[in-house]
Design an enzyme around this catalytic site. Structure first.
Site, PDB file in Angstrom:
ATOM      1  N   ARG A 127      -9.679   3.146  -0.814  1.00 29.12           N
ATOM      2  CA  ARG A 127      -8.987   2.069  -0.408  1.00 29.12           C
ATOM      3  C   ARG A 127      -9.483   1.980   1.216  1.00 29.12           C
ATOM      4  O   ARG A 127      -9.252   3.037   1.929  1.00 29.12           O
ATOM      5  CB  ARG A 127      -7.706   1.946  -0.242  1.00 29.12           C
ATOM      6  N   GLY A 159      -7.313  -6.410  -4.059  1.00 32.87           N
ATOM      7  CA  GLY A 159      -7.753  -6.127  -2.716  1.00 32.87           C
ATOM      8  C   GLY A 159      -9.123  -6.347  -2.443  1.00 32.87           C
ATOM      9  O   GLY A 159      -9.870  -6.592  -1.841  1.00 32.87           O
ATOM     10  N   SER A 203      -7.276  -2.486 -12.734  1.00 32.99           N
ATOM     11  CA  SER A 203      -6.106  -2.422 -12.262  1.00 32.99           C
ATOM     12  C   SER A 203      -5.242  -2.081 -13.211  1.00 32.99           C
ATOM     13  O   SER A 203      -5.212  -2.750 -14.235  1.00 32.99           O
ATOM     14  CB  SER A 203      -5.729  -3.515 -11.296  1.00 32.99           C
ATOM     15  N   ILE A 204      -3.964  -1.081 -12.947  1.00 38.28           N
ATOM     16  CA  ILE A 204      -3.273  -0.707 -14.093  1.00 38.28           C
ATOM     17  C   ILE A 204      -2.142  -1.653 -13.921  1.00 38.28           C
ATOM     18  O   ILE A 204      -1.356  -1.791 -14.935  1.00 38.28           O
ATOM     19  CB  ILE A 204      -2.624   0.701 -13.894  1.00 38.28           C
ATOM     20  N   ASP A 205      -2.170  -2.484 -12.989  1.00 40.38           N
ATOM     21  CA  ASP A 205      -0.775  -3.414 -12.920  1.00 40.38           C
ATOM     22  C   ASP A 205      -1.020  -4.627 -13.602  1.00 40.38           C
ATOM     23  O   ASP A 205      -0.076  -5.206 -13.843  1.00 40.38           O
ATOM     24  CB  ASP A 205      -0.613  -3.772 -11.152  1.00 40.38           C
ATOM     25  N   ARG A 332      20.157  10.082 -14.817  1.00 36.20           N
ATOM     26  CA  ARG A 332      19.063  10.563 -14.245  1.00 36.20           C
ATOM     27  C   ARG A 332      17.894   9.731 -14.013  1.00 36.20           C
ATOM     28  O   ARG A 332      17.975   8.729 -14.459  1.00 36.20           O
ATOM     29  CB  ARG A 332      18.466  11.794 -15.150  1.00 36.20           C
ATOM     30  N   GLN A 340       0.956   7.583 -14.681  1.00 30.92           N
ATOM     31  CA  GLN A 340       0.674   6.559 -15.434  1.00 30.92           C
ATOM     32  C   GLN A 340      -0.646   6.218 -15.179  1.00 30.92           C
ATOM     33  O   GLN A 340      -1.434   5.280 -16.038  1.00 30.92           O
ATOM     34  CB  GLN A 340       1.380   5.413 -14.705  1.00 30.92           C
ATOM     35  N   ARG A 341      -1.266   6.810 -14.023  1.00 24.29           N
ATOM     36  CA  ARG A 341      -2.946   6.049 -13.796  1.00 24.29           C
ATOM     37  C   ARG A 341      -3.962   6.735 -14.379  1.00 24.29           C
ATOM     38  O   ARG A 341      -5.194   6.513 -14.631  1.00 24.29           O
ATOM     39  CB  ARG A 341      -2.965   5.914 -12.360  1.00 24.29           C
TER      40      ARG A 341
END
Ligand code: F6P
Length: 420
Positions: A127, A159, A203-205, A332, A340-341
């Protein structure tokens, strides 16, 4: 045309498949002289039995037929953007897969062999703070011109693609600036009056507008599902509640889809906070009703960027407190974080980047100074080209709607079908 491909921003599964597809398509598209002798690169051994081996060699032949891979990092080129350091950072593909210490690297057919099954990004990413400055972008422009590169495939998130868009818009000024500083010649300024850029969304998002899916999102979702399945059995055994925090700073797609595919009891997203005030009542009522019908375990998914309707952040620890104190559940918290990535891309994160990588090269070949920079997307199972600027603008509009607490607008911008 001289092509470079880079990965930028947070890595995502499938970025290597993008590089592979761009390199291979670049080579195939430039296969203009099928009988050209295999000559130029000493380190490149033509693989026997591979009909394509000649192509990999030819790519190193006339300069206008080169395909280049640039290490993602606009950062490196920015930070070390003077001629001396760039010299160190430029070269042919070093042995094996390591691109260590090289910033702009020439590659051939075999250099990207098997890349589609590898996680992360083998050419590296970052980044870049430097790229947000004009000086940084000036260095980037200089490095590209020095290398004769006039076409870029950028694979990154919101970005990175916004940055790429600014870069292209600013390009004529950057060239003018470099010329006035005497860093490039009149001839170079003329040849590089236009920079072709195409964006692929890694992007994973799944947070980019105007495309149904981003590269890496299916793999991340799969990782989350596996984690929920693992948690599920232990939660069931102990009749416990688990609060699972998933990534998604501004976008709740992962949380929502994970909730649906993992059978969650309650999901907290940035774009669609619970409507009840206080929202805790809504959550507790829902979970209690599930317990009342005999459910032995509880799963709450919290997106990293979740908040209430007043934009007050909701974090997993707080949700745990509520479930413990109000419902008496043994609770918990599991934060999945970067698990995740990483890891191997699922099949769809090989197919999508391959199809889009091919389309990216085609878009660049057809690009003229009049055509906009495109973002390659997918809509209703068709690979699409949309103006990068529009997609970036629409993505920013979602964030703006959220910050204005206009959640309905945010959802409708995120998913046009929501509107209908
Ligand atoms: O942009 C993708 C993303 O995975 C976000 O969901 C998350 O907030 C962020 O990256 C984490 O970034 P970093 O790895 O730089 O901490």
């Amino acid at each position: 045309m001289k092509l470079a491909v880079l990965t930028s921003g947070g890595d995502s599964a499938g970025m290597n498949a993008v590089v592979r597809a761009v390199v291979k398509t670049g080579i195939l598209k430039y296969d203009l002289f099928p009988s050209a002798p295999i000559t130029s690169h000493p380190r490149h051994r033509p693989p026997t039995g591979d009909a394509k081996h000649g192509l990999a060699e030819k790519v190193f032949a006339p300069p206008h037929k080169e395909v280049k891979v640039q290490d993602a990092t606009f950062v490196h080129n920015m930070r070390f953007g003077d001629g001396e350091l760039l010299k160190d950072g430029t070269g042919d593909h070093p042995t094996g897969r390591s691109l260590r210490g090289r910033y702009i690297v020439r590659v051939g057919w075999d250099d990207v062999r098997g890349w589609f099954s590898q996680g992360g990004t083998l050419i590296g990413t970052a980044r870049s703070a430097a790229f947000r400055t004009v000086e940084g972008r000036l260095s980037a422009a200089y490095n590209l011109i020095k290398e004769g590169i006039d076409a870029l495939v950028v694979c990154g998130g919101d970005g990175s693609l916004s940055g790429a868009d600014v870069f292209r818009e600013e390009w004529p000024k950057l060239v003018e600036n470099l010329l006035s500083q005497g860093r490039i010649t009149e001839e170079q300024a003329k040849t590089h009056s236009h920079l072709k850029i195409v964006g692929l969304v890694g992007s994973i998002d799944n947070d980019m507008s105007m495309t149904d899916l981003t590269i890496g999102a299916p793999t991340a979702l799969q990782r989350i599902c596996e984690a929920i399945d693992n948690i599920d059995s232990t939660a069931y055994s102990h009749s416990r509640a688990f609060v699972i925090e998933v990534m998604g700073r501004h976008c709740g797609w992962l949380a929502l889809m994970a909730g649906v595919s993992g059978g969650a009891d309650f999901i907290l997203l940035p774009e669609a906070p619970p409507e009840a005030d206080p929202w805790e009542d809504e959550m507790c009522k829902m979970i209690q009703s599930h317990r009342d019908i005999g459910k032995r375990k509880t799963i709450v998914i919290v997106a990293e960027g979740a908040h209430d309707r007043n934009l007050k952040p909701i974090n997993a620890e707080y949700v745990k407190e509520v479930l413990t104190n109000r419902l008496g559940l043994d609770t918990r918290v599991t934060t999945l974080g970067h698990t995740q990535r990483g890891g191997k891309p699922v099949a769809y994160d090989r197919i999508l980047p391959t199809l889009q990588g091919v389309e990216a090269v085609n878009a660049l070949l057809e690009s003229t100074p009049e055509t906009p920079s495109y973002m390659i997307g997918i809509r209703e199972n068709k690979i699409t080209r949309v103006p990068l600027m529009e997609a970036v603008k629409m993505t920013h509009a979602v964030a703006e709607a959220v910050s204005n607490q206009d959640f309905e607008k945010a959802m409708s911008l995120r998913d046009p079908e929501f509107r209908e």
